[in-house]
Write a protein that holds these residues in place. Structure first.
Motif, PDB file in Angstrom:
ATOM      1  N   GLU A  81      35.290 -21.430  28.671  1.00 13.11           N
ATOM      2  CA  GLU A  81      36.177 -22.178  28.749  1.00 13.11           C
ATOM      3  C   GLU A  81      36.221 -21.868  29.663  1.00 13.11           C
ATOM      4  N   GLY A  82      35.875 -20.757  30.593  1.00 13.98           N
ATOM      5  CA  GLY A  82      36.431 -19.867  31.536  1.00 13.98           C
ATOM      6  C   GLY A  82      36.930 -19.247  31.691  1.00 13.98           C
ATOM      7  N   GLU A  83      37.843 -18.745  30.779  1.00 10.68           N
ATOM      8  CA  GLU A  83      39.040 -17.770  30.954  1.00 10.68           C
ATOM      9  C   GLU A  83      37.918 -16.351  30.284  1.00 10.68           C
ATOM     10  N   ASN A  84      38.803 -14.923  30.471  1.00  9.29           N
ATOM     11  CA  ASN A  84      37.846 -13.813  30.908  1.00  9.29           C
ATOM     12  C   ASN A  84      39.362 -12.671  30.061  1.00  9.29           C
ATOM     13  N   TRP A  85      39.462 -13.060  28.470  1.00  8.78           N
ATOM     14  CA  TRP A  85      40.137 -12.246  27.784  1.00  8.78           C
ATOM     15  C   TRP A  85      39.311 -11.386  27.164  1.00  8.78           C
ATOM     16  N   TRP A  86      37.987 -10.086  27.339  1.00 10.91           N
ATOM     17  CA  TRP A  86      38.042  -9.620  27.134  1.00 10.91           C
ATOM     18  C   TRP A  86      38.602  -7.745  26.803  1.00 10.91           C
ATOM     19  N   GLY A  87      39.884  -7.333  27.835  1.00 12.75           N
ATOM     20  CA  GLY A  87      40.195  -6.762  28.231  1.00 12.75           C
ATOM     21  C   GLY A  87      41.351  -6.726  27.247  1.00 12.75           C
ATOM     22  N   ALA A  88      41.517  -7.629  26.880  1.00 12.88           N
ATOM     23  CA  ALA A  88      43.177  -8.092  25.898  1.00 12.88           C
ATOM     24  C   ALA A  88      42.605  -7.550  24.535  1.00 12.88           C
ATOM     25  N   ALA A  89      41.661  -8.251  24.272  1.00 15.75           N
ATOM     26  CA  ALA A  89      40.680  -7.844  23.041  1.00 15.75           C
ATOM     27  C   ALA A  89      40.408  -6.537  22.871  1.00 15.75           C
ATOM     28  N   ALA A  90      40.137  -5.886  23.945  1.00 16.31           N
ATOM     29  CA  ALA A  90      39.240  -4.503  23.619  1.00 16.31           C
ATOM     30  C   ALA A  90      40.370  -3.809  23.519  1.00 16.31           C
ATOM     31  N   ASN A  91      41.876  -3.964  23.735  1.00 14.85           N
ATOM     32  CA  ASN A  91      43.044  -3.619  23.458  1.00 14.85           C
ATOM     33  C   ASN A  91      43.453  -3.264  21.966  1.00 14.85           C
ATOM     34  N   LEU A  92      42.609  -4.195  20.931  1.00 12.46           N
ATOM     35  CA  LEU A  92      43.123  -4.730  19.595  1.00 12.46           C
ATOM     36  C   LEU A  92      42.109  -3.986  18.322  1.00 12.46           C
ATOM     37  N   GLN A  93      40.748  -3.550  18.787  1.00 22.41           N
ATOM     38  CA  GLN A  93      39.712  -2.722  18.694  1.00 22.41           C
ATOM     39  C   GLN A  93      40.125  -1.974  17.105  1.00 22.41           C
ATOM     40  N   VAL A  94      39.588  -0.950  16.646  1.00 22.61           N
ATOM     41  CA  VAL A  94      40.124  -0.644  15.511  1.00 22.61           C
ATOM     42  C   VAL A  94      38.929   0.639  15.908  1.00 22.61           C
ATOM     43  N   VAL A  95      38.944   2.025  15.896  1.00 19.98           N
ATOM     44  CA  VAL A  95      38.037   2.572  17.086  1.00 19.98           C
ATOM     45  C   VAL A  95      38.625   3.609  15.596  1.00 19.98           C
ATOM     46  N   ASN A  96      37.669   3.832  14.858  1.00 19.11           N
ATOM     47  CA  ASN A  96      38.024   4.523  13.220  1.00 19.11           C
ATOM     48  C   ASN A  96      36.233   5.434  13.307  1.00 19.11           C
ATOM     49  N   GLY A  97      35.351   6.146  14.090  1.00 15.49           N
ATOM     50  CA  GLY A  97      34.802   6.875  13.564  1.00 15.49           C
ATOM     51  C   GLY A  97      33.684   6.338  14.762  1.00 15.49           C
ATOM     52  N   SER A  98      32.502   7.021  14.741  1.00 16.23           N
ATOM     53  CA  SER A  98      31.600   6.300  15.253  1.00 16.23           C
ATOM     54  C   SER A  98      30.627   5.419  14.610  1.00 16.23           C
ATOM     55  N   PRO A  99      30.753   4.251  15.413  1.00 10.23           N
ATOM     56  CA  PRO A  99      30.166   3.366  14.426  1.00 10.23           C
ATOM     57  C   PRO A  99      28.820   3.800  14.284  1.00 10.23           C
ATOM     58  N   TRP A 100      27.629   4.218  14.850  1.00  7.68           N
ATOM     59  CA  TRP A 100      26.597   4.474  15.271  1.00  7.68           C
ATOM     60  C   TRP A 100      26.169   5.249  13.865  1.00  7.68           C
ATOM     61  N   ARG A 101      26.985   6.150  13.404  1.00  8.15           N
ATOM     62  CA  ARG A 101      27.170   7.106  12.958  1.00  8.15           C
ATOM     63  C   ARG A 101      26.881   6.773  11.351  1.00  8.15           C
ATOM     64  N   VAL A 102      27.687   5.907  11.497  1.00  4.78           N
ATOM     65  CA  VAL A 102      28.093   4.512  10.272  1.00  4.78           C
ATOM     66  C   VAL A 102      26.798   4.400   9.708  1.00  4.78           C
ATOM     67  N   VAL A 103      26.101   3.038  10.972  1.00  6.87           N
ATOM     68  CA  VAL A 103      24.594   2.640  10.869  1.00  6.87           C
ATOM     69  C   VAL A 103      23.437   3.847  10.176  1.00  6.87           C
ATOM     70  N   ARG A 104      24.138   4.874  10.825  1.00  5.97           N
ATOM     71  CA  ARG A 104      22.571   6.167  10.934  1.00  5.97           C
ATOM     72  C   ARG A 104      23.048   6.232   9.417  1.00  5.97           C
ATOM     73  N   ASP A 105      24.088   6.500   8.796  1.00  7.44           N
ATOM     74  CA  ASP A 105      24.149   7.512   7.397  1.00  7.44           C
ATOM     75  C   ASP A 105      24.191   6.447   6.440  1.00  7.44           C
ATOM     76  N   VAL A 106      24.008   5.058   6.597  1.00  5.75           N
ATOM     77  CA  VAL A 106      23.666   4.494   5.712  1.00  5.75           C
ATOM     78  C   VAL A 106      21.655   3.774   5.962  1.00  5.75           C
ATOM     79  N   LEU A 107      21.576   4.220   6.961  1.00  2.00           N
ATOM     80  CA  LEU A 107      19.696   3.518   7.050  1.00  2.00           C
ATOM     81  C   LEU A 107      19.577   5.973   5.821  1.00  2.00           C
ATOM     82  N   ILE A 108      20.045   6.764   6.451  1.00  2.23           N
ATOM     83  CA  ILE A 108      19.407   7.922   5.873  1.00  2.23           C
ATOM     84  C   ILE A 108      19.554   8.096   4.355  1.00  2.23           C
TER      85      ILE A 108
END
Length: 199
Positions: free
Chosen positions: A152-179
């Motif tokens: 709709e032409g609105e940029n709300w990504w900054g606020a969405a970024a502030n609501l993200q849960v960061v608990n460890g490295s997502p890359w590492r999670v994907v890698r560990d399941v691959l291994i």
């Protein structure tokens, strides 16, 4: 729960390997099918597991398309949450949103906007409240809200970024399941060394 790890285990259970890359490059995600077998590749710079989970589900939708074609490639040049792309990209994003947020993410978005009185400065609190009341991940709901508003032409990504849960490295999670799913005994020594270095 809809954690990145649980989603990965489900996708692997379908017989679709998921590989994470951690390097600069020209794409955000891809789905490759060779000889009738799908492989998903995800690559994000964000530490948000919700964004990675969305990308895996988005690529899973691509993997399910045209199942009779033995070869198929979809490469995401733009971030899949950017709202850019073909109708297939839009549907893949809607699928990922529905898996993470339930059957009707659009209704959740409307409730958030109603609670905020359609005032974007109050939307962050409304997203948190609706997410908690409905039992859906707040970070995924925030991403969906930003995705919808971007159309709709609105940029709300900054606020969405502030609501993200960061608990460890997502890359590492994907890698560990691959291994966990790799059988290194079936790989020749030089290739084993290369794979171990890459991971």
């Amino acid at each position: 729960s809809m954690s990145l790890e649980h989603i990965l285990r489900y996708v692997w259970g379908l017989g679709v390997p998921v590989i994470a890359l951690d390097d600069p490059g020209v794409f955000h995600g891809a789905c490759f099918r060779e000889g009738g077998r799908n492989t998903i590749v995800v690559k994000q710079k964000t530490p948000s597991q919700a964004r990675w989970a969305f990308d895996v589900l988005h690529e899973l939708w691509h993997a399910a398309q045209e199942p009779n074609k033995p070869e198929r490639t979809v490469i995401e040049i733009d971030d899949v949450l950017s709202g850019v792309g073909t109708e297939e990209e839009q549907v893949a994003s809607q699928f990922a949103g529905a898996v993470l947020l339930g059957r009707n993410p659009q209704e959740l978005a409307e409730r958030c906007l109603d609670q905020a009185g359609h005032d974007l400065s109050k939307l962050k609190t409304a997203v948190q409240r609706v997410g908690e009341l409905e039992g859906v991940p707040v970070d995924s709901l925030a991403n969906y809200m930003a995705f919808r508003l971007s159309s709709e032409g609105e940029n709300w990504w900054g606020a969405a970024a502030n609501l993200q849960v960061v608990n460890g490295s997502p890359w590492r999670v994907v890698r560990d399941v691959l291994i966990e799913h790799m059988d290194f005994s079936k790989i020749a020594d030089p290739e084993q060394d290369l794979i171990r270095q890459a991971l």
